[in-house]
Design an enzyme around this catalytic site. Structure first.
Site, PDB file in Angstrom:
ATOM      1  N   GLU A 172      31.632  47.229  52.598  1.00  0.00           N
ATOM      2  CA  GLU A 172      30.582  46.199  52.656  1.00  0.00           C
ATOM      3  C   GLU A 172      30.174  45.800  54.071  1.00  0.00           C
ATOM      4  OE1 GLU A 172      32.136  43.036  50.209  1.00  0.00           O
ATOM      5  OE2 GLU A 172      32.193  44.306  48.433  1.00  0.00           O
ATOM      6  N   HIS A 251      27.849  46.908  40.809  1.00  0.00           N
ATOM      7  CA  HIS A 251      27.924  45.625  40.101  1.00  0.00           C
ATOM      8  C   HIS A 251      26.493  45.259  39.703  1.00  0.00           C
ATOM      9  CE1 HIS A 251      32.098  44.942  41.107  1.00  0.00           C
ATOM     10  NE2 HIS A 251      31.849  45.152  42.389  1.00  0.00           N
ATOM     11  N   GLU A 280      33.067  50.477  41.258  1.00  0.00           N
ATOM     12  CA  GLU A 280      33.439  49.147  40.751  1.00  0.00           C
ATOM     13  C   GLU A 280      32.490  48.737  39.631  1.00  0.00           C
ATOM     14  OE1 GLU A 280      34.714  47.676  45.268  1.00  0.00           O
ATOM     15  OE2 GLU A 280      33.775  46.261  43.915  1.00  0.00           O
TER      16      GLU A 280
HETATM   17  O1  G2I Z   1      33.656  40.638  44.526  1.00  0.00           O
HETATM   18  C1  G2I Z   1      33.878  41.706  43.612  1.00  0.00           C
HETATM   19  C2  G2I Z   1      34.321  42.931  44.348  1.00  0.00           C
HETATM   20  C3  G2I Z   1      33.226  43.374  45.315  1.00  0.00           C
HETATM   21  N1  G2I Z   1      33.607  44.591  46.019  1.00  0.00           N
HETATM   22  C4  G2I Z   1      34.893  44.568  46.666  1.00  0.00           C
HETATM   23  C5  G2I Z   1      35.993  44.098  45.721  1.00  0.00           C
HETATM   24  O2  G2I Z   1      37.214  44.029  46.404  1.00  0.00           O
HETATM   25  C6  G2I Z   1      35.640  42.755  45.113  1.00  0.00           C
HETATM   26  O3  G2I Z   1      36.741  42.352  44.264  1.00  0.00           O
HETATM   27  C7  G2I Z   1      36.971  40.964  44.127  1.00  0.00           C
HETATM   28  C8  G2I Z   1      38.100  40.770  43.139  1.00  0.00           C
HETATM   29  O4  G2I Z   1      37.677  41.272  41.882  1.00  0.00           O
HETATM   30  C9  G2I Z   1      38.439  39.271  43.017  1.00  0.00           C
HETATM   31  O5  G2I Z   1      39.621  39.105  42.220  1.00  0.00           O
HETATM   32  O6  G2I Z   1      37.314  40.394  45.380  1.00  0.00           O
HETATM   33  C10 G2I Z   1      37.505  38.961  45.309  1.00  0.00           C
HETATM   34  C11 G2I Z   1      37.747  38.353  46.683  1.00  0.00           C
HETATM   35  O7  G2I Z   1      37.133  38.969  47.722  1.00  0.00           O
HETATM   36  C12 G2I Z   1      38.694  38.641  44.398  1.00  0.00           C
HETATM   37  O8  G2I Z   1      38.806  37.203  44.203  1.00  0.00           O
HETATM   38  C13 G2I Z   1      39.750  36.391  44.859  1.00  0.00           C
HETATM   39  C14 G2I Z   1      39.654  34.927  44.316  1.00  0.00           C
HETATM   40  O9  G2I Z   1      38.401  34.340  44.621  1.00  0.00           O
HETATM   41  C15 G2I Z   1      40.721  34.038  44.878  1.00  0.00           C
HETATM   42  O10 G2I Z   1      40.713  32.768  44.265  1.00  0.00           O
HETATM   43  C16 G2I Z   1      42.089  34.703  44.737  1.00  0.00           C
HETATM   44  O11 G2I Z   1      43.084  33.915  45.361  1.00  0.00           O
HETATM   45  O12 G2I Z   1      41.045  36.890  44.653  1.00  0.00           O
HETATM   46  C17 G2I Z   1      42.037  36.129  45.338  1.00  0.00           C
HETATM   47  C18 G2I Z   1      43.365  36.876  45.256  1.00  0.00           C
HETATM   48  O13 G2I Z   1      43.785  37.001  43.924  1.00  0.00           O
END
Ligand code: G2I
Length: 492
Positions: A172, A251, A280
């Protein structure tokens, strides 16, 4: 194709089997010699996504969260249907190098070992990213950050050397919208060459790994961001910067819809001499036809090597309220699942289905409740406690005064007259509490059009901890990333 053209699961299996039985019968009538030359459609339809994709030499993968592997419904589906695994969060920078120079692979290895025990490939995600950086890295800049990035790539790749065949090296790095520019970040501010340095470092660290650039909003060929990434890859190939693949996160939702020119995009990138992967995938409302189209786009491009969906069940999704995945919250196969399976089996019966886009209401003004989009629960002061430092939580919405917030013209959220919603710090994980109003920037919030509430002092989003949705879930500040645990509707 009509809304009801997509048959119910039972009916579909029968139709598919019947079709394939007829096809097989035709082959056997024509004779053995002809039969040997027939490769598609497969003589026996595969019954899982992994098997069906394997018929085309593609993988079919899923994002896994380590803390869900104890859930047997979740683990069974993941094991049965998929042959590639991406760690949803556990291989990111904050998880693997929580303190500078101290690597921790506890959670990452849980996923890696589960995948290994169950015979699955692992996609590594992700080594250099502006988001989910540990605090120490967020605090770095310039040469110190550049060196820290290099050390991080080397440290993680050394741990998995020869064992993780594909890595998202850089994630990104480009801006959304029409600029076609790099995204501003601490990494970008170390110099434009940070991306190629990351790739060269990764190649040296594990020469056997395929190295990917991964991004979202690069699926539509006409978009400036797509063109910008394309130009970067073309330039890298021309100058010999080691890059092997591009990951299209995919997405898709109402703001970033699937477009049939995705196939063109995949073809154009592949023509530069890189593999392309759908890394993803999730689609708002999970319309079966769109899922099928994405699969067909990948199958149409020989360098499209596989597809990963971003979670198992809708309830596991980062965008759970959009129900964007292939299994419902109970683990049942959805229509979208059958559409994907049929597209992989080269079935002819993948019809259209309803698209069901939810719409979030825009933020209002005045006084009222702040309701979480993911949870449907309201920001609540536990037991109506008015003491400074009382941490707020999510709780079932009700009409009590401990959920009534007044958004002032200076950007405060006031409650009980003179208490303010207050950030107890300015970095990821900072608590969110009530405190006597005093006019500080840690008590000021911006309501953004996308539903996020951003702390003025920190620039971070109001976030339900760990994506929690239940009563008692605490709130924190966290890097804004677009998740529904960071989106709110304010009904004043
Ligand atoms: O945003 C969706 C995806 C976009 N592309 C890159 C991916 O790495 C990203 O994944 C998401 C995860 O699915 C989420 O689970 O990335 C987020 C954060 O950048 C993740 O969320 C965060 C939560 O907001 C927090 O509350 C939590 O503490 O995950 C953290 C760790 O579990």
């Amino acid at each position: 194709m009509g809304v009801n053209a997509f048959p119910r699961p039972g009916a579909r299996r029968f139709t598919g089997r019947l079709y394939r039985a007829l096809a097989a019968a035709t082959v056997s009538v024509v004779g053995v010699v002809t039969a040997l030359t027939v490769t598609q459609p497969a003589t026996a339809a595969a019954s899982t996504l992994a098997e069906a994709a394997a018929q085309h030499n593609r993988y079919f993968g899923v994002a896994i969260a380590a803390n869900r592997l104890n859930d047997s419904v979740y683990a069974n589906i993941a094991n049965r249907e998929f042959n590639s695994v991406t760690a949803e969060n556990e291989m990111k920078i904050d998880a693997t190098e929580p303190q500078q120079g101290r690597f921790d692979f506890t959670q990452a290895d849980r996923i890696f070992n589960w995948a290994r025990q169950n015979g699955k490939q692992v996609r590594g995600h992700t080594l250099a990213w502006h988001s989910q950086q540990p605090q120490w890295m967020q605090n770095l800049g310039g040469q110190a950050l550049r060196q820290a990035m290099i050390n991080h790539i080397q440290g993680v790749m050394a741990h998995y050397r020869g064992q993780i065949p594909i890595w998202d090296v850089v994630n990104e790095a480009f801006e959304d919208g029409n600029s076609g520019r790099r995204r501003d970040s601490n990494l970008q501010r170390t110099g434009d060459d940070w991306i190629e340095v990351a790739f060269r470092t990764a190649r040296q660290a594990d020469p056997s790994a395929k190295l990917c650039y991964n991004d979202y909003n690069i699926e539509n060929w006409t978009w400036a961001k797509t063109q910008a990434v394309y130009n970067m890859v073309r330039d890298f190939k021309a100058r010999g910067v080691p890059i092997d693949c591009v990951g299209f996160q995919s997405h898709f939702n109402s703001g970033s819809p699937y477009n049939s020119n995705f196939r063109t995009t995949l073809q154009q990138f592949a023509a530069l001499g890189v593999d392309v992967e759908i890394t993803e995938l999730d689609i708002e409302g999970a319309p079966p036809q769109t899922f099928a189209n994405v699969v067909k786009d990948c199958l149409a491009v020989s360098r499209c090597t596989g597809i990963t969906v971003w979670g198992v069940r809708d309830s596991d999704s980062w965008r759970s309220n959009q129900t964007p995945l292939l299994f419902d919250g109970n683990g049942n196969k959805k229509q979208a699942y059958y559409a994907v399976l049929d597209a992989l089996n080269e079935g002819t019966d993948d019809g259209g289905g309803p698209s069901n886009p939810p719409v979030s209401p825009p933020p209002g003004g005045g006084s009222g409740q702040i309701r979480g989009v993911a949870s449907g629960r309201c920001i609540d002061v536990p037991n109506g406690n008015t003491a400074d430092g009382t941490q707020v939580q999510l709780y079932d919405c009700h009409s009590g005064s401990n959920q009534q917030w007044t958004y002032t013209s200076s950007g405060e959220f006031r409650i009980f007259g003179n208490k303010c919603l207050d950030a107890g710090g300015s970095s990821n994980g900072a608590v969110v509490q009530i405190y006597s109003c005093w006019g500080g920037a840690n008590q000021k919030w911006e309501l953004r059009a996308d539903g996020t509430i951003v702390g003025v002092q920190s620039g971070l989003c109001l976030d339900a901890v760990g994506g929690g949705t239940g009563n008692g879930t605490r709130l924190q500040l966290y890097s804004c990333w677009g998740g529904n645990n960071q989106k709110w509707s304010y009904n004043a």
